[in-house]
Design a protein around this motif. Sequence first.
Motif, PDB file in Angstrom:
ATOM      1  N   ALA A   1      -8.043   7.168 -11.808  1.00 55.51           N
ATOM      2  CA  ALA A   1      -7.657   5.784 -11.537  1.00 55.51           C
ATOM      3  C   ALA A   1      -7.763   4.929 -12.794  1.00 55.51           C
ATOM      4  O   ALA A   1      -6.873   4.105 -13.085  1.00 55.51           O
TER       5      ALA A   1
ATOM      6  N   ALA B   1      -2.593  -0.854  -6.136  1.00 51.72           N
ATOM      7  CA  ALA B   1      -4.023  -0.998  -5.840  1.00 51.72           C
ATOM      8  C   ALA B   1      -4.309  -2.048  -4.784  1.00 51.72           C
ATOM      9  O   ALA B   1      -5.318  -1.977  -4.077  1.00 51.72           O
TER      10      ALA B   1
ATOM     11  N   TRP C   1       0.373  -1.797 -11.328  1.00 53.06           N
ATOM     12  CA  TRP C   1      -0.974  -1.408 -10.907  1.00 53.06           C
ATOM     13  C   TRP C   1      -1.408  -2.208  -9.695  1.00 53.06           C
ATOM     14  O   TRP C   1      -1.915  -1.643  -8.713  1.00 53.06           O
TER      15      TRP C   1
ATOM     16  N   ARG D   1     -11.809   9.560  -1.313  1.00 49.78           N
ATOM     17  CA  ARG D   1     -11.878   9.635  -2.769  1.00 49.78           C
ATOM     18  C   ARG D   1     -12.649  10.854  -3.272  1.00 49.78           C
ATOM     19  O   ARG D   1     -12.672  11.114  -4.476  1.00 49.78           O
TER      20      ARG D   1
ATOM     21  N   ARG E   1      -3.224   6.314  -2.593  1.00 46.90           N
ATOM     22  CA  ARG E   1      -3.388   5.753  -3.937  1.00 46.90           C
ATOM     23  C   ARG E   1      -3.775   6.814  -4.973  1.00 46.90           C
ATOM     24  O   ARG E   1      -3.236   6.784  -6.093  1.00 46.90           O
ATOM     25  N   PRO E   2      -4.712   7.735  -4.693  1.00 49.64           N
ATOM     26  CA  PRO E   2      -5.047   8.731  -5.720  1.00 49.64           C
ATOM     27  C   PRO E   2      -3.851   9.550  -6.192  1.00 49.64           C
ATOM     28  O   PRO E   2      -3.769   9.926  -7.363  1.00 49.64           O
TER      29      PRO E   2
ATOM     30  N   ARG F   1      -4.680   2.991 -14.617  1.00 54.06           N
ATOM     31  CA  ARG F   1      -4.678   1.538 -14.828  1.00 54.06           C
ATOM     32  C   ARG F   1      -4.371   1.196 -16.275  1.00 54.06           C
ATOM     33  O   ARG F   1      -3.669   0.206 -16.557  1.00 54.06           O
TER      34      ARG F   1
ATOM     35  N   TRP G   1      -2.054   7.474  -8.669  1.00 58.33           N
ATOM     36  CA  TRP G   1      -2.789   7.489  -9.940  1.00 58.33           C
ATOM     37  C   TRP G   1      -2.446   8.749 -10.739  1.00 58.33           C
ATOM     38  O   TRP G   1      -2.143   8.682 -11.929  1.00 58.33           O
TER      39      TRP G   1
END
Length: 350
Positions: free
Chosen positions: A12, A28, A24, A279, A299-300, A16, A303
């Motif tokens: 992550a 996020a 981003w 996560r 989200r991961p 970013r 990333w």
Amino acid sequence: MDEAGLNLADVAADARRRLDPTRWDYFAGGAGGERTARANEEAFARRWIVPRVLRGVGERDLEISLLGSAVSMPVLIAPTAFHRLAHPDGEVATARAAAEAGTVMVVSMAATRRVEEIAAAGGTPWFQLYPQPDLEFTTAVVRRAEAAGCRALVVTVDSPVFGRRDRDLRHGFVDLPPGMVCENMRDATGQVRDIEMDAGLSWERIAWLRGVTTLPILLKGVLHPADARLAVEHGVDGVLVSNHGGRQLDGALATLDALPAVVEAVAGRLPVLLDGGVRRGVDVLVALALGASAVLVGRPVLWGLAVGGAAGVRHVLELLRADLDGALALAGATRPGDLGVDLIAPAARP
């Protein structure tokens, strides 16, 4: 990839650094004050594992069966929009990584690559659907997903209207950059339509959809046990405990906190999946022990895509696989089916 990252937090941080702040924040961010987005992760931090010992865990197998298909591990890729904001190859790269990992990618209706291209990259994708008020167009989208080889429909039911996302409003992010469109929203003329949230969506529409397709139908966005019971009564094939990653109703219950009541309501009559806040491999273990058949991560994956395209997504999936494998052994289990609620201590108060 320049930096592999030891865990998803590392990935992550790298993403970013690479992404434009507007992009981003789109990935996020959550709705409103982002209470629910934070709560999804915090819910896992309130659970504690009570491991078993002397269980002979030398040989472990993460494979599960889901809707009649073998999946290499109980970690799937959640539907997320606009992958080309993270990497030029977009959803095709994500699909390639899913196929290499032997897991399922749920293709978003708001994908920036065509479902046909995504499915051709390999694997056995599912397709996420926002039922549109135009039933003829909705049917056409379903037919495209079927023809491309998608194995299930994941119907998003938690979005009668768009959630208010402060980060996007602050950036003025209201449209995709030039050259990007939602490719699965093209009509028969090639025109790209806007995705419409349908405030009139009801159980009658689910019954209609059941008459349109023979694909398994899962409902994404179920948090209330009463809705889980109605899902069983309406003959759907699975439910996904989800609050849209905290991007719709801020203040909605964290998905892990909602999971036990949904599992109890379903009573084993159909699979219950979960997304939101996963996560670590131990998070997967906790969700499985509380009754989930599998988890999805959103989200991961984005990333990883931003960091290294298909290789970055594959790295994210392998981090979760390795972490789950070790967590299983340390908890005294050899396969996901060994996990039960007895391994989880009562949740601490928030």
